[in-house]
Design a protein around this motif. Structure first.
Motif, PDB file in Angstrom:
ATOM      1  N   VAL A 206       0.858  -1.183   0.000  1.00  0.00           N
ATOM      2  CA  VAL A 206       0.000   0.000   0.000  1.00  0.00           C
ATOM      3  C   VAL A 206       0.892   1.231   0.000  1.00  0.00           C
ATOM      4  N   ILE A 207       0.640   2.127  -0.947  1.00  0.00           N
ATOM      5  CA  ILE A 207       1.432   3.353  -1.051  1.00  0.00           C
ATOM      6  C   ILE A 207       0.543   4.553  -0.737  1.00  0.00           C
ATOM      7  N   GLU A 208       1.051   5.451   0.076  1.00  0.00           N
ATOM      8  CA  GLU A 208       0.360   6.695   0.414  1.00  0.00           C
ATOM      9  C   GLU A 208       1.352   7.840   0.317  1.00  0.00           C
ATOM     10  N   SER A 209       1.004   8.858  -0.441  1.00  0.00           N
ATOM     11  CA  SER A 209       1.841  10.059  -0.582  1.00  0.00           C
ATOM     12  C   SER A 209       3.292   9.715  -0.914  1.00  0.00           C
ATOM     13  N   GLY A 210       3.469   8.744  -1.815  1.00  0.00           N
ATOM     14  CA  GLY A 210       4.801   8.412  -2.291  1.00  0.00           C
ATOM     15  C   GLY A 210       5.636   7.564  -1.364  1.00  0.00           C
ATOM     16  N   THR A 211       5.009   6.960  -0.352  1.00  0.00           N
ATOM     17  CA  THR A 211       5.730   6.132   0.610  1.00  0.00           C
ATOM     18  C   THR A 211       4.959   4.837   0.856  1.00  0.00           C
ATOM     19  N   ILE A 212       5.665   3.718   0.920  1.00  0.00           N
ATOM     20  CA  ILE A 212       5.028   2.447   1.254  1.00  0.00           C
ATOM     21  C   ILE A 212       4.691   2.455   2.737  1.00  0.00           C
ATOM     22  N   VAL A 213       3.406   2.208   3.050  1.00  0.00           N
ATOM     23  CA  VAL A 213       2.964   2.267   4.446  1.00  0.00           C
ATOM     24  C   VAL A 213       2.498   0.920   4.983  1.00  0.00           C
ATOM     25  N   LEU A 214       2.313  -0.040   4.099  1.00  0.00           N
ATOM     26  CA  LEU A 214       1.778  -1.321   4.552  1.00  0.00           C
ATOM     27  C   LEU A 214       2.135  -2.390   3.528  1.00  0.00           C
ATOM     28  N   THR A 215       2.440  -3.582   4.003  1.00  0.00           N
ATOM     29  CA  THR A 215       2.706  -4.702   3.112  1.00  0.00           C
ATOM     30  C   THR A 215       2.219  -5.987   3.759  1.00  0.00           C
ATOM     31  N   GLY A 216       1.968  -6.984   2.941  1.00  0.00           N
ATOM     32  CA  GLY A 216       1.514  -8.273   3.433  1.00  0.00           C
ATOM     33  C   GLY A 216       1.101  -9.136   2.264  1.00  0.00           C
ATOM     34  N   THR A 217       0.607 -10.333   2.555  1.00  0.00           N
ATOM     35  CA  THR A 217       0.077 -11.169   1.486  1.00  0.00           C
ATOM     36  C   THR A 217      -1.215 -10.539   0.966  1.00  0.00           C
ATOM     37  N   GLY A 218      -1.626 -10.967  -0.227  1.00  0.00           N
ATOM     38  CA  GLY A 218      -2.883 -10.462  -0.764  1.00  0.00           C
ATOM     39  C   GLY A 218      -4.037 -10.725   0.181  1.00  0.00           C
ATOM     40  N   ALA A 219      -4.077 -11.925   0.759  1.00  0.00           N
ATOM     41  CA  ALA A 219      -5.165 -12.283   1.674  1.00  0.00           C
ATOM     42  C   ALA A 219      -5.123 -11.447   2.949  1.00  0.00           C
ATOM     43  N   GLU A 220      -3.919 -11.218   3.473  1.00  0.00           N
ATOM     44  CA  GLU A 220      -3.799 -10.420   4.699  1.00  0.00           C
ATOM     45  C   GLU A 220      -4.316  -9.003   4.492  1.00  0.00           C
ATOM     46  N   LEU A 221      -3.929  -8.380   3.389  1.00  0.00           N
ATOM     47  CA  LEU A 221      -4.364  -7.005   3.166  1.00  0.00           C
ATOM     48  C   LEU A 221      -5.843  -6.931   2.820  1.00  0.00           C
ATOM     49  N   ALA A 222      -6.357  -7.963   2.161  1.00  0.00           N
ATOM     50  CA  ALA A 222      -7.787  -7.975   1.846  1.00  0.00           C
ATOM     51  C   ALA A 222      -8.634  -8.006   3.108  1.00  0.00           C
ATOM     52  N   HIS A 223      -8.062  -8.505   4.216  1.00  0.00           N
ATOM     53  CA  HIS A 223      -8.805  -8.579   5.480  1.00  0.00           C
ATOM     54  C   HIS A 223      -8.349  -7.538   6.502  1.00  0.00           C
ATOM     55  N   ASP A 224      -7.435  -6.665   6.091  1.00  0.00           N
ATOM     56  CA  ASP A 224      -6.957  -5.621   6.987  1.00  0.00           C
ATOM     57  C   ASP A 224      -8.003  -4.509   7.079  1.00  0.00           C
ATOM     58  N   ASP A 225      -8.375  -4.117   8.289  1.00  0.00           N
ATOM     59  CA  ASP A 225      -9.429  -3.124   8.466  1.00  0.00           C
ATOM     60  C   ASP A 225      -9.097  -1.796   7.802  1.00  0.00           C
ATOM     61  N   ARG A 226      -7.819  -1.394   7.855  1.00  0.00           N
ATOM     62  CA  ARG A 226      -7.431  -0.120   7.225  1.00  0.00           C
ATOM     63  C   ARG A 226      -7.600  -0.176   5.722  1.00  0.00           C
ATOM     64  N   VAL A 227      -7.207  -1.288   5.118  1.00  0.00           N
ATOM     65  CA  VAL A 227      -7.319  -1.454   3.668  1.00  0.00           C
ATOM     66  C   VAL A 227      -8.777  -1.553   3.268  1.00  0.00           C
ATOM     67  N   LYS A 228      -9.562  -2.304   4.030  1.00  0.00           N
ATOM     68  CA  LYS A 228     -10.989  -2.433   3.707  1.00  0.00           C
ATOM     69  C   LYS A 228     -11.689  -1.081   3.744  1.00  0.00           C
ATOM     70  N   ALA A 229     -11.364  -0.277   4.726  1.00  0.00           N
ATOM     71  CA  ALA A 229     -12.025   1.033   4.851  1.00  0.00           C
ATOM     72  C   ALA A 229     -11.588   1.998   3.768  1.00  0.00           C
ATOM     73  N   ALA A 230     -10.297   1.987   3.441  1.00  0.00           N
ATOM     74  CA  ALA A 230      -9.761   2.983   2.514  1.00  0.00           C
ATOM     75  C   ALA A 230      -9.884   2.611   1.042  1.00  0.00           C
ATOM     76  N   TYR A 231      -9.785   1.300   0.720  1.00  0.00           N
ATOM     77  CA  TYR A 231      -9.674   0.907  -0.687  1.00  0.00           C
ATOM     78  C   TYR A 231     -10.687  -0.121  -1.149  1.00  0.00           C
ATOM     79  N   LEU A 232     -11.343  -0.806  -0.228  1.00  0.00           N
ATOM     80  CA  LEU A 232     -12.272  -1.848  -0.623  1.00  0.00           C
ATOM     81  C   LEU A 232     -13.726  -1.453  -0.426  1.00  0.00           C
ATOM     82  N   GLY A 233     -13.953  -0.270   0.117  1.00  0.00           N
ATOM     83  CA  GLY A 233     -15.323   0.200   0.311  1.00  0.00           C
ATOM     84  C   GLY A 233     -16.113  -0.602   1.301  1.00  0.00           C
ATOM     85  N   ILE A 234     -15.410  -1.169   2.306  1.00  0.00           N
ATOM     86  CA  ILE A 234     -16.094  -1.989   3.309  1.00  0.00           C
ATOM     87  C   ILE A 234     -16.068  -1.287   4.661  1.00  0.00           C
TER      88      ILE A 234
END
Length: 234
Positions: A206-234
């Motif tokens: 996950v990149i924000e403002s030109g900096t990597i802020v988060l990494t993980g497996t595809g499955a891990e990020l798909a279930h990450d609350d921050r990713v779900k709220a910001a990019y998955l519309g959940i």
């Protein structure tokens, strides 16, 4: 490690977009880069492919430092980029667009590459005499990816490959990316549909403002609350 990006800084004129991006891709991985518009996703791909010159940092492809190399030399090294706008030669037929993708390869290897592309995208074999600019958006995207595959990449980078496509066609394109990985190609994908990108990815950043802020497996990020709220519309 097939591709290593270490402390990458890049931008346009005096505007720095990337502020120390560090990532890596192992051989035969699909890795996705997700983030909001303007976060630096496209700039990252352009810097890797030589379309933007890094101001700092290293890009190492299979042990060779390609930082700052010209785009054509990077293609010859084995890293090939599919731009969001596809950049097809609209007035040329499918066959000639594909041949243009093989300009870095020995002439004798073109048939093998064509056979591989036609197996991946049978519609291109059916439409080989059709002008590129008369094809549908999905067919044009398949042609753009097919042309990149003609260069026999070791690493393929794709910028928003499903943008503007109907859901069925978008799914076909993403399925083709999985099959490309199965041929031994490492893939880095920037994709507007983060859920679909994560579903086919071994790992993601996950990149924000030109900096990597988060990494993980595809499955891990798909279930990450921050990713779900910001990019998955959940």
């Amino acid at each position: 490690m097939m591709l290593e990006i270490d402390d990458l800084h890049a931008g346009y004129r005096r505007l720095e977009i990337l502020h120390g991006v560090t990532m890596h891709l192992d051989k035969n991985e699909i890795v996705s880069l997700i983030g909001a518009n303007g976060a630096g996703k496209t700039t990252t791909l352009r810097a890797l492919s030589g379309l933007v010159a890094p101001s700092k940092g290293r890009i190492v492809l299979d042990g060779t430092d390609i930082s700052g190399n010209r785009a054509d030399r990077i293609v010859k090294s084995g890293l090939v980029h599919v731009a969001q706008d596809r950049a097809l030669f609209g007035s040329l037929p499918v066959s000639e667009n594909l041949e243009m993708g093989a300009y870095t390869q020995k002439r004798g290897s073109m048939k093998e590459s064509l056979d591989r592309v036609f197996e991946l995208f049978p519609i291109l074999a059916e439409r080989r005499t059709q002008r590129a600019d008369t094809m549908s958006g999905g067919q044009q995207q398949m042609l753009a990816i097919g042309r990149a595959m003609m260069s026999k990449p070791r690493v393929l980078t794709l910028d928003e490959p499903s943008v503007g496509l109907a859901p069925k066609l978008a799914a076909e394109v993403l399925d083709a990316i999985v099959r490309i990985r199965e041929t031994g190609v490492t893939v880095l994908i920037v994709e507007q549909n983060a859920a679909q990108a994560l579903a086919i990815s071994d790992r993601a950043y996950v990149i924000e403002s030109g900096t990597i802020v988060l990494t993980g497996t595809g499955a891990e990020l798909a279930h990450d609350d921050r990713v779900k709220a910001a990019y998955l519309g959940i």
